[in-house]
Design a protein around this motif. Structure first.
Motif, short mmCIF file in Angstrom:
data_model
loop_
_atom_site.label_atom_id
_atom_site.label_comp_id
_atom_site.label_asym_id
_atom_site.label_seq_id
_atom_site.Cartn_x
_atom_site.Cartn_y
_atom_site.Cartn_z
N ASP A 61 0.87 -1.16 0.00
CA ASP A 61 0.00 0.00 0.00
C ASP A 61 0.92 1.23 0.00
N ILE A 62 0.38 2.40 -0.26
CA ILE A 62 1.21 3.62 -0.20
C ILE A 62 0.91 4.44 1.05
N ASP A 63 -0.32 4.95 1.14
CA ASP A 63 -0.66 5.92 2.19
C ASP A 63 -0.61 5.27 3.58
N ARG A 64 0.27 5.79 4.41
CA ARG A 64 0.53 5.34 5.79
C ARG A 64 1.20 3.96 5.83
N THR A 65 1.75 3.54 4.68
CA THR A 65 2.59 2.35 4.63
C THR A 65 3.97 2.79 4.15
N LEU A 66 4.03 3.29 2.94
CA LEU A 66 5.29 3.88 2.45
C LEU A 66 5.41 5.33 2.88
N THR A 67 4.31 5.89 3.34
CA THR A 67 4.31 7.28 3.80
C THR A 67 3.80 7.36 5.24
N GLY A 68 4.06 8.50 5.89
CA GLY A 68 3.50 8.80 7.20
C GLY A 68 2.54 9.97 7.08
N LYS A 69 1.86 10.28 8.16
CA LYS A 69 0.93 11.39 8.14
C LYS A 69 1.68 12.69 7.89
N GLN A 70 1.19 13.47 6.95
CA GLN A 70 1.81 14.75 6.63
C GLN A 70 1.84 15.65 7.87
N GLY A 71 2.98 16.28 8.08
CA GLY A 71 3.13 17.17 9.22
C GLY A 71 3.58 16.50 10.50
N TRP A 72 3.80 15.19 10.45
CA TRP A 72 4.20 14.44 11.65
C TRP A 72 5.70 14.15 11.70
N ALA A 73 6.50 14.98 11.11
CA ALA A 73 7.95 14.73 11.09
C ALA A 73 8.52 14.63 12.50
N GLU A 74 8.04 15.45 13.41
CA GLU A 74 8.54 15.42 14.79
C GLU A 74 8.03 14.20 15.54
N LYS A 75 6.79 13.82 15.28
CA LYS A 75 6.21 12.66 15.95
C LYS A 75 6.79 11.36 15.40
N CYS A 76 7.27 11.40 14.18
CA CYS A 76 7.84 10.22 13.51
C CYS A 76 9.28 10.53 13.13
N PRO A 77 10.20 10.56 14.11
CA PRO A 77 11.57 11.02 13.86
C PRO A 77 12.36 10.18 12.87
N GLU A 78 11.94 8.94 12.63
CA GLU A 78 12.64 8.10 11.66
C GLU A 78 12.17 8.35 10.24
N ASN A 79 11.10 9.12 10.09
CA ASN A 79 10.57 9.41 8.77
C ASN A 79 11.35 10.55 8.12
N LEU A 80 11.15 10.73 6.82
CA LEU A 80 11.86 11.75 6.05
C LEU A 80 10.87 12.61 5.28
N GLU A 81 10.86 13.90 5.60
CA GLU A 81 10.02 14.84 4.86
C GLU A 81 10.74 15.24 3.58
N VAL A 82 10.07 15.10 2.45
CA VAL A 82 10.68 15.38 1.15
C VAL A 82 10.26 16.77 0.70
N ASP A 83 11.13 17.71 0.88
CA ASP A 83 10.82 19.11 0.56
C ASP A 83 10.38 19.26 -0.90
N GLY A 84 9.31 20.02 -1.09
CA GLY A 84 8.85 20.33 -2.43
C GLY A 84 7.99 19.27 -3.10
N VAL A 85 7.74 18.14 -2.39
CA VAL A 85 6.92 17.08 -2.97
C VAL A 85 5.62 16.97 -2.18
N GLN A 86 4.52 17.17 -2.86
CA GLN A 86 3.21 17.14 -2.22
C GLN A 86 2.64 15.73 -2.16
N ASP A 87 1.91 15.47 -1.07
CA ASP A 87 1.17 14.23 -0.88
C ASP A 87 -0.28 14.64 -0.64
N THR A 88 -1.16 14.33 -1.59
CA THR A 88 -2.54 14.80 -1.52
C THR A 88 -3.48 13.85 -0.79
N ALA A 89 -2.95 12.78 -0.20
CA ALA A 89 -3.81 11.83 0.52
C ALA A 89 -4.34 12.45 1.81
N TYR A 90 -5.55 12.06 2.18
CA TYR A 90 -6.17 12.47 3.44
C TYR A 90 -6.12 13.99 3.61
#
Length: 275
Positions: free
Chosen positions: A80-109
Protein backbone atom coordinates in the motif's frame (compact mmCIF):
# COMPACT_ATOMS: atom_id res chain seq x y z
CA UNK A 1 19.60 -8.71 -28.89
CA UNK A 2 22.68 -7.81 -26.87
CA UNK A 3 25.88 -9.48 -28.08
CA UNK A 4 28.79 -10.38 -25.86
CA UNK A 5 31.93 -8.23 -26.33
CA UNK A 6 34.26 -9.38 -29.11
CA UNK A 7 37.07 -10.24 -26.70
CA UNK A 8 34.88 -12.60 -24.71
CA UNK A 9 35.23 -16.20 -25.76
CA UNK A 10 33.75 -17.96 -22.75
CA UNK A 11 35.10 -21.37 -21.98
CA UNK A 12 32.52 -22.01 -19.29
CA UNK A 13 32.78 -24.45 -16.47
CA UNK A 14 29.82 -26.72 -16.02
CA UNK A 15 26.68 -24.69 -15.33
CA UNK A 16 26.47 -25.92 -11.74
CA UNK A 17 30.08 -24.93 -11.10
CA UNK A 18 29.65 -21.49 -12.62
CA UNK A 19 26.46 -20.80 -10.69
CA UNK A 20 28.08 -21.93 -7.46
CA UNK A 21 30.96 -19.52 -8.00
CA UNK A 22 28.58 -16.67 -8.79
CA UNK A 23 26.22 -17.20 -5.88
CA UNK A 24 28.95 -17.86 -3.35
CA UNK A 25 30.34 -14.37 -3.89
CA UNK A 26 33.80 -15.80 -4.63
CA UNK A 27 33.89 -14.64 -8.24
CA UNK A 28 36.30 -11.84 -7.37
CA UNK A 29 38.88 -14.45 -6.46
CA UNK A 30 38.65 -16.18 -9.83
CA UNK A 31 40.92 -15.52 -12.82
CA UNK A 32 38.00 -14.14 -14.77
CA UNK A 33 36.05 -11.02 -13.72
CA UNK A 34 32.57 -11.60 -12.31
CA UNK A 35 30.82 -10.38 -15.43
CA UNK A 36 32.75 -12.89 -17.55
CA UNK A 37 31.67 -15.69 -15.24
CA UNK A 38 28.04 -14.60 -15.69
CA UNK A 39 28.61 -14.38 -19.44
CA UNK A 40 29.86 -17.94 -19.36
CA UNK A 41 26.67 -19.08 -17.65
CA UNK A 42 24.60 -17.18 -20.19
CA UNK A 43 26.50 -18.80 -23.04
CA UNK A 44 26.05 -22.23 -21.49
CA UNK A 45 22.26 -21.90 -21.17
CA UNK A 46 21.86 -20.00 -24.40
CA UNK A 47 20.72 -16.61 -23.16
CA UNK A 48 21.72 -13.57 -25.19
CA UNK A 49 19.27 -11.00 -23.84
CA UNK A 50 15.85 -10.68 -22.33
CA UNK A 51 13.39 -7.93 -23.12
CA UNK A 52 10.10 -7.02 -21.53
CA UNK A 53 7.51 -4.31 -22.29
CA UNK A 54 7.36 -1.15 -20.24
CA UNK A 55 4.86 1.60 -20.73
CA UNK A 56 7.35 3.57 -22.79
CA UNK A 57 9.10 1.13 -25.08
CA UNK A 58 11.18 -1.87 -24.04
CA UNK A 59 13.05 -2.27 -20.81
CA UNK A 60 16.00 -4.52 -21.61
CA UNK A 61 18.24 -6.75 -19.52
CA UNK A 62 21.58 -8.14 -20.61
CA UNK A 63 22.36 -11.83 -20.34
CA UNK A 64 24.41 -11.19 -17.20
CA UNK A 65 21.59 -9.28 -15.52
CA UNK A 66 19.09 -11.95 -16.49
CA UNK A 67 21.15 -14.77 -14.98
CA UNK A 68 21.71 -12.87 -11.73
CA UNK A 69 18.06 -11.83 -11.52
CA UNK A 70 16.61 -15.30 -11.92
CA UNK A 71 19.28 -17.25 -10.06
CA UNK A 72 17.06 -17.43 -6.99
CA UNK A 73 13.38 -18.33 -6.57
CA UNK A 74 11.40 -15.17 -7.42
CA UNK A 75 9.38 -13.41 -4.74
CA UNK A 76 7.13 -10.36 -4.78
CA UNK A 77 6.57 -7.66 -2.15
CA UNK A 78 3.40 -5.62 -2.68
CA UNK A 79 2.77 -2.41 -0.76
CA UNK A 80 0.00 0.00 0.00
CA UNK A 81 1.21 3.62 -0.20
CA UNK A 82 -0.66 5.92 2.19
CA UNK A 83 0.53 5.34 5.79
CA UNK A 84 2.59 2.35 4.63
CA UNK A 85 5.29 3.88 2.45
CA UNK A 86 4.31 7.28 3.80
CA UNK A 87 3.50 8.80 7.20
CA UNK A 88 0.93 11.39 8.14
CA UNK A 89 1.81 14.75 6.63
CA UNK A 90 3.13 17.17 9.22
CA UNK A 91 4.20 14.44 11.65
CA UNK A 92 7.95 14.73 11.09
CA UNK A 93 8.54 15.42 14.79
CA UNK A 94 6.21 12.66 15.95
CA UNK A 95 7.84 10.22 13.51
CA UNK A 96 11.57 11.02 13.86
CA UNK A 97 12.64 8.10 11.66
CA UNK A 98 10.57 9.41 8.77
CA UNK A 99 11.86 11.75 6.05
CA UNK A 100 10.02 14.84 4.86
CA UNK A 101 10.68 15.38 1.15
CA UNK A 102 10.82 19.11 0.56
CA UNK A 103 8.85 20.33 -2.43
CA UNK A 104 6.92 17.08 -2.97
CA UNK A 105 3.21 17.14 -2.22
CA UNK A 106 1.17 14.23 -0.88
CA UNK A 107 -2.54 14.80 -1.52
CA UNK A 108 -3.81 11.83 0.52
CA UNK A 109 -6.17 12.47 3.44
CA UNK A 110 -5.37 15.91 4.89
CA UNK A 111 -2.68 16.65 2.26
CA UNK A 112 0.71 18.22 2.83
CA UNK A 113 4.39 17.55 2.23
CA UNK A 114 5.36 13.95 1.49
CA UNK A 115 6.66 12.16 4.58
CA UNK A 116 8.42 8.87 3.74
CA UNK A 117 8.16 6.08 6.28
CA UNK A 118 11.16 4.43 7.86
CA UNK A 119 10.64 1.37 5.67
CA UNK A 120 10.40 3.39 2.44
CA UNK A 121 13.87 4.75 3.18
CA UNK A 122 15.34 1.39 4.20
CA UNK A 123 13.73 -1.08 1.82
CA UNK A 124 17.19 -2.16 0.70
CA UNK A 125 17.90 -3.46 4.22
CA UNK A 126 14.92 -5.85 4.28
CA UNK A 127 14.26 -9.19 2.61
CA UNK A 128 12.19 -7.34 -0.01
CA UNK A 129 15.40 -6.04 -1.57
CA UNK A 130 15.76 -9.53 -3.10
CA UNK A 131 12.20 -9.53 -4.49
CA UNK A 132 10.21 -7.86 -7.22
CA UNK A 133 8.03 -4.97 -6.05
CA UNK A 134 4.44 -3.90 -6.63
CA UNK A 135 1.91 -1.33 -5.46
CA UNK A 136 -1.77 -1.92 -4.69
CA UNK A 137 -3.27 1.20 -3.16
CA UNK A 138 -6.71 2.78 -2.88
CA UNK A 139 -5.21 6.21 -3.46
CA UNK A 140 -3.89 8.02 -6.51
CA UNK A 141 -0.36 8.87 -5.34
CA UNK A 142 -1.09 12.54 -6.01
CA UNK A 143 -2.01 12.11 -9.67
CA UNK A 144 -0.36 11.86 -13.07
CA UNK A 145 3.21 13.07 -13.26
CA UNK A 146 3.37 13.87 -9.56
CA UNK A 147 6.55 14.16 -7.57
CA UNK A 148 5.15 11.58 -5.16
CA UNK A 149 4.84 8.93 -7.87
CA UNK A 150 8.40 9.61 -9.01
CA UNK A 151 9.72 9.40 -5.45
CA UNK A 152 7.81 6.21 -4.65
CA UNK A 153 9.03 4.48 -7.82
CA UNK A 154 12.59 5.51 -6.98
CA UNK A 155 12.26 4.09 -3.45
CA UNK A 156 10.90 0.84 -4.90
CA UNK A 157 14.18 0.44 -6.77
CA UNK A 158 12.87 1.60 -10.14
CA UNK A 159 11.86 -0.62 -13.02
CA UNK A 160 14.53 -3.19 -12.12
CA UNK A 161 12.15 -4.26 -9.34
CA UNK A 162 8.76 -3.24 -10.80
CA UNK A 163 9.25 -4.00 -14.51
CA UNK A 164 6.84 -1.15 -15.22
CA UNK A 165 6.60 2.60 -14.76
CA UNK A 166 2.93 2.82 -15.71
CA UNK A 167 0.54 3.60 -12.88
CA UNK A 168 -2.68 1.71 -13.69
CA UNK A 169 -5.93 3.11 -12.28
CA UNK A 170 -8.39 0.22 -11.84
CA UNK A 171 -11.18 2.59 -10.71
CA UNK A 172 -12.11 0.47 -7.65
CA UNK A 173 -13.08 -2.47 -9.87
CA UNK A 174 -11.89 -5.69 -8.16
CA UNK A 175 -12.40 -7.60 -11.44
CA UNK A 176 -10.17 -5.31 -13.48
CA UNK A 177 -7.36 -6.96 -15.44
CA UNK A 178 -4.09 -5.76 -13.94
CA UNK A 179 -1.47 -4.92 -16.57
CA UNK A 180 1.18 -3.29 -14.38
CA UNK A 181 2.90 -3.73 -11.04
CA UNK A 182 1.72 -0.25 -9.99
CA UNK A 183 -2.01 -0.34 -9.21
CA UNK A 184 -4.03 2.67 -8.11
CA UNK A 185 -7.58 2.98 -6.74
CA UNK A 186 -7.83 -0.66 -5.75
CA UNK A 187 -10.96 -1.28 -3.71
CA UNK A 188 -10.35 -1.52 0.03
CA UNK A 189 -11.09 -5.00 1.33
CA UNK A 190 -10.55 -6.48 -2.13
CA UNK A 191 -6.86 -5.79 -2.69
CA UNK A 192 -6.14 -9.52 -2.75
CA UNK A 193 -7.98 -9.68 -6.09
CA UNK A 194 -5.66 -7.06 -7.59
CA UNK A 195 -2.66 -9.04 -6.36
CA UNK A 196 -4.01 -12.23 -7.95
CA UNK A 197 -4.47 -10.46 -11.26
CA UNK A 198 -1.03 -8.88 -10.98
CA UNK A 199 0.56 -12.33 -10.65
CA UNK A 200 -0.98 -13.29 -14.00
CA UNK A 201 0.64 -10.19 -15.53
CA UNK A 202 4.00 -11.10 -14.04
CA UNK A 203 3.76 -14.57 -15.57
CA UNK A 204 2.25 -13.79 -18.97
CA UNK A 205 3.88 -10.45 -19.75
CA UNK A 206 7.10 -10.60 -17.75
CA UNK A 207 7.71 -14.36 -17.87
CA UNK A 208 8.23 -14.44 -14.11
CA UNK A 209 6.36 -17.26 -12.41
CA UNK A 210 5.87 -16.22 -8.78
CA UNK A 211 4.16 -18.68 -6.47
CA UNK A 212 1.42 -17.51 -4.12
CA UNK A 213 3.50 -18.56 -1.14
CA UNK A 214 6.27 -16.17 -2.23
CA UNK A 215 4.04 -13.08 -2.31
CA UNK A 216 4.12 -10.70 0.68
CA UNK A 217 1.58 -7.88 1.05
CA UNK A 218 1.90 -4.96 3.49
CA UNK A 219 -0.84 -2.47 4.45
CA UNK A 220 -1.67 -0.31 7.45
CA UNK A 221 -5.42 -1.08 7.41
CA UNK A 222 -6.66 -4.23 9.11
CA UNK A 223 -9.61 -4.54 6.71
CA UNK A 224 -7.18 -4.78 3.80
CA UNK A 225 -4.96 -7.42 5.37
CA UNK A 226 -7.46 -9.82 6.93
CA UNK A 227 -9.13 -10.78 3.59
CA UNK A 228 -5.82 -12.33 2.49
CA UNK A 229 -6.55 -15.24 4.84
CA UNK A 230 -7.09 -18.40 2.84
CA UNK A 231 -5.63 -17.00 -0.40
CA UNK A 232 -2.20 -18.60 -0.04
CA UNK A 233 -0.57 -15.16 0.02
CA UNK A 234 1.30 -13.74 2.99
CA UNK A 235 0.04 -10.43 4.38
CA UNK A 236 1.01 -8.25 7.32
CA UNK A 237 -0.51 -5.16 8.90
CA UNK A 238 2.09 -2.49 9.61
CA UNK A 239 2.39 0.89 11.37
CA UNK A 240 1.22 -0.92 14.48
CA UNK A 241 3.16 1.22 16.95
CA UNK A 242 1.71 4.58 15.90
CA UNK A 243 -1.84 4.77 14.57
CA UNK A 244 -3.49 7.69 12.82
CA UNK A 245 -5.84 10.28 14.24
CA UNK A 246 -9.30 11.42 13.16
CA UNK A 247 -9.49 12.28 9.47
CA UNK A 248 -12.34 12.66 7.01
CA UNK A 249 -14.95 13.40 9.67
CA UNK A 250 -13.81 10.64 12.01
CA UNK A 251 -14.02 7.79 9.49
CA UNK A 252 -10.43 6.76 10.07
CA UNK A 253 -9.97 7.24 13.79
CA UNK A 254 -7.25 4.73 14.62
CA UNK A 255 -8.00 2.68 11.50
CA UNK A 256 -5.04 3.93 9.46
CA UNK A 257 -1.35 4.07 10.25
CA UNK A 258 0.39 7.10 11.63
CA UNK A 259 4.11 6.95 10.82
CA UNK A 260 3.80 4.19 8.23
CA UNK A 261 5.79 0.96 8.05
CA UNK A 262 9.05 0.52 9.90
CA UNK A 263 11.78 -1.63 8.40
CA UNK A 264 11.53 -4.00 11.37
CA UNK A 265 7.89 -4.74 10.52
CA UNK A 266 8.68 -5.90 6.99
CA UNK A 267 9.61 -9.53 7.53
CA UNK A 268 9.16 -12.71 5.51
CA UNK A 269 6.87 -14.47 7.99
CA UNK A 270 4.32 -16.81 6.46
CA UNK A 271 0.58 -16.34 6.86
CA UNK A 272 -1.56 -13.32 7.70
CA UNK A 273 -0.49 -11.16 10.63
CA UNK A 274 -2.48 -8.32 12.22
CA UNK A 275 -1.45 -5.68 14.75
Amino acid sequence: MTALPDDVQPQPLGIDQEMQVLLSGSAKQQSRPRWRIVAGIAATIGIGALAWPGSHGLLRASAAEAVEEFALKPCLCVFDIDRTLTGKQGWAEKCPENLEVDGVQDTAYGQGTLLLSDFAQNMCHTFCSHCYHGIVTAGQASGDGSGERAEILRRLGGTKHTRSDWWQDVAFNPDAEVRSSLVLQAKDGMKQEAVKSMLKWWKSDQHVDIKYEDVHFFDDVRANVQPFEGTGFNARQISCGVRGVIEWGGMFEGQVGGCGATASEVVADKGVKLC
